[in-house]
Scaffold this motif. Structure first.
Motif, PDB file in Angstrom:
ATOM      1  N   SER A   1       0.829  -1.212   0.000  1.00  0.00           N
ATOM      2  CA  SER A   1       0.000   0.000   0.000  1.00  0.00           C
ATOM      3  C   SER A   1       0.858   1.253   0.000  1.00  0.00           C
ATOM      4  O   SER A   1       0.547   2.236  -0.703  1.00  0.00           O
ATOM      5  N   ILE A   2       1.968   1.241   0.731  1.00  0.00           N
ATOM      6  CA  ILE A   2       2.835   2.421   0.794  1.00  0.00           C
ATOM      7  C   ILE A   2       3.509   2.664  -0.572  1.00  0.00           C
ATOM      8  O   ILE A   2       3.569   3.805  -1.057  1.00  0.00           O
ATOM      9  N   VAL A   3       3.998   1.574  -1.176  1.00  0.00           N
ATOM     10  CA  VAL A   3       4.661   1.727  -2.484  1.00  0.00           C
ATOM     11  C   VAL A   3       3.675   2.224  -3.541  1.00  0.00           C
ATOM     12  O   VAL A   3       3.974   3.136  -4.327  1.00  0.00           O
ATOM     13  N   LEU A   4       2.486   1.637  -3.531  1.00  0.00           N
ATOM     14  CA  LEU A   4       1.482   2.065  -4.505  1.00  0.00           C
ATOM     15  C   LEU A   4       1.067   3.512  -4.273  1.00  0.00           C
ATOM     16  O   LEU A   4       0.809   4.257  -5.224  1.00  0.00           O
ATOM     17  N   ALA A   5       0.992   3.932  -3.007  1.00  0.00           N
ATOM     18  CA  ALA A   5       0.642   5.319  -2.709  1.00  0.00           C
ATOM     19  C   ALA A   5       1.737   6.278  -3.156  1.00  0.00           C
ATOM     20  O   ALA A   5       1.451   7.398  -3.620  1.00  0.00           O
ATOM     21  N   CYS A   6       2.990   5.818  -3.076  1.00  0.00           N
ATOM     22  CA  CYS A   6       4.091   6.682  -3.518  1.00  0.00           C
ATOM     23  C   CYS A   6       4.136   6.807  -5.039  1.00  0.00           C
ATOM     24  O   CYS A   6       4.581   7.843  -5.569  1.00  0.00           O
TER      25      CYS A   6
END
Length: 370
Positions: A198-203
């Protein structure tokens, strides 16, 4: 951190060989395309590797995406997913190396160097060592709009900006958001999943929004340019039609009247009259050519045309032949009538100047013939 340390201390030579082989294969494909001569511009050259990578990664994502949609879990192992990640790393490196040599203008700072280096480090240091390669393989379906864009640049007549924008929005915005939210929900659930996806996709999401914005602006700009060009063409056509000379109508084929050209402008030959006065004058002049008659010129005296002057001479000859008084036509000015009388007087003097014994008989015979 332990997985990262083990990957650095004990590199996976099998994956490194896959990456090197993919790099060599992409390089050979690029130079083969250059040798074919079908990609003359730098812009088209920049899409050879990108198009190949996007097609391969989209096809590799199908089984993983199917598991995630139908089953809800990624059942396939990480072996093929890791090979797909190595292939993508090889593409990123080959695009930077070959782009620096053959299409440097297409390698920008943001979408070229920063994007490629960031994804290379992400895959090498996070995705592969920590076994996130199946998730990355599933998310490779986001390369589908890139395949359409590469096809449109390599084959211009197949380009469709609206199709690309629709697919880009459905994959890079909608599906991307849905996958990120799904993994965030799992991380907050009882299973206590990882927050890394989720963090990578949000970045990554801001870059997708930036590209979507540029896509929409490009479509609007091209539409405005097309409308302006169309209006310019229409206006030019209207002006050309308004200023064009109307071609003359085809002449109507009508039977032409054959006109016999008039004889030379000699007063005594214009009217083939059988006049005894004219005959007597001709005979006398033929014997005494130096004694030319000094007749007044009606055209010069009255200012009339040659036809009117010859008509006056004809009437004067008839008057002298018939030995009558001159009768000028009514409606003519006094100057015309005076000139007519002078012409008659002159012709009578020429007649009287002829020898009586020679021409009286001829005159009587000619008058009787009339």
């Amino acid at each position: 951190m332990d997985a990262l340390r083990s990957a650095i201390s004990a590199p996976n030579w099998e994956l490194i060989s896959v990456t090197a082989g993919s790099f060599a294969g992409l390089t050979a494909l690029f130079y083969a395309s250059l040798a074919s001569g079908k990609v003359p511009s730098q812009r088209q050259r920049s899409w050879i590797l990108t198009g190949t990578s996007s097609v391969v990664m989209t096809a590799a994502s199908v089984p993983y995406l199917w598991d995630w949609i139908v089953v809800g879990e990624l059942r396939h192992g990480g072996g093929w997913a890791e090979i797909g990640c190595c292939f993508f790393v090889a593409y990123l490196l080959a695009d930077l190396v070959l782009g620096s040599l053959h299409y440097r203008s297409a390698i920008t700072l943001m979408t070229g160097w920063f994007h490629h280096i960031a994804y290379t480090l992400l895959l090498s240091l996070l995705v592969i060592p920590y076994s996130f390669s199946p998730i990355f393989a599933m998310c490779a379906v986001l390369e589908l709009p890139t395949s359409l864009l590469a096809l449109g640049n390599l084959v211009p007549y197949m380009r469709n900006d609206y199709l690309f924008a629709a697919v880009f929005f459905l994959t890079r915005i909608v599906l991307h958001t849905y996958i990120g939210v799904s993994y965030a929900v799992r991380a907050m659930g009882p299973a206590q999943g990882s927050w890394v996806p989720s963090i990578v996709l949000a970045c990554v999401m801001p870059m997708h929004i930036f590209w979507m914005r540029n896509c929409i602006r490009g479509i609007l700009r091209r539409r405005a340019a097309a409308k302006k060009a169309a209006s310019t063409i229409v206006a030019a056509g209207v002006v050309a039609a308004a200023t064009a000379e109307v071609p003359p109508a085809a002449p109507v084929m009508r039977p032409t009247k054959i006109e016999i050209p008039p004889p030379p402008a000699e007063p005594f030959r214009m009217f083939p009259l059988r006049s005894p006065t004219l005959t007597a004058i001709r005979q006398r002049l033929s014997k005494v050519p130096e004694r030319l008659p000094q007749l007044p010129s009606p055209a010069a005296a009255v200012g009339v045309s040659r036809e009117e002057a010859l008509r006056m001479l004809r009437d004067a000859l008839r008057t002298v032949d018939n030995n009558t008084r001159p009768q000028p036509p009514r409606g003519q000015p006094q100057r015309w009538r005076n000139t007519a009388r002078r012409v008659v007087g002159g012709l009578r003097r020429q007649w009287n100047a002829s020898a009586p014994g020679t021409f009286d008989t001829e005159r009587t015979r000619t008058v009787a013939a009339y």
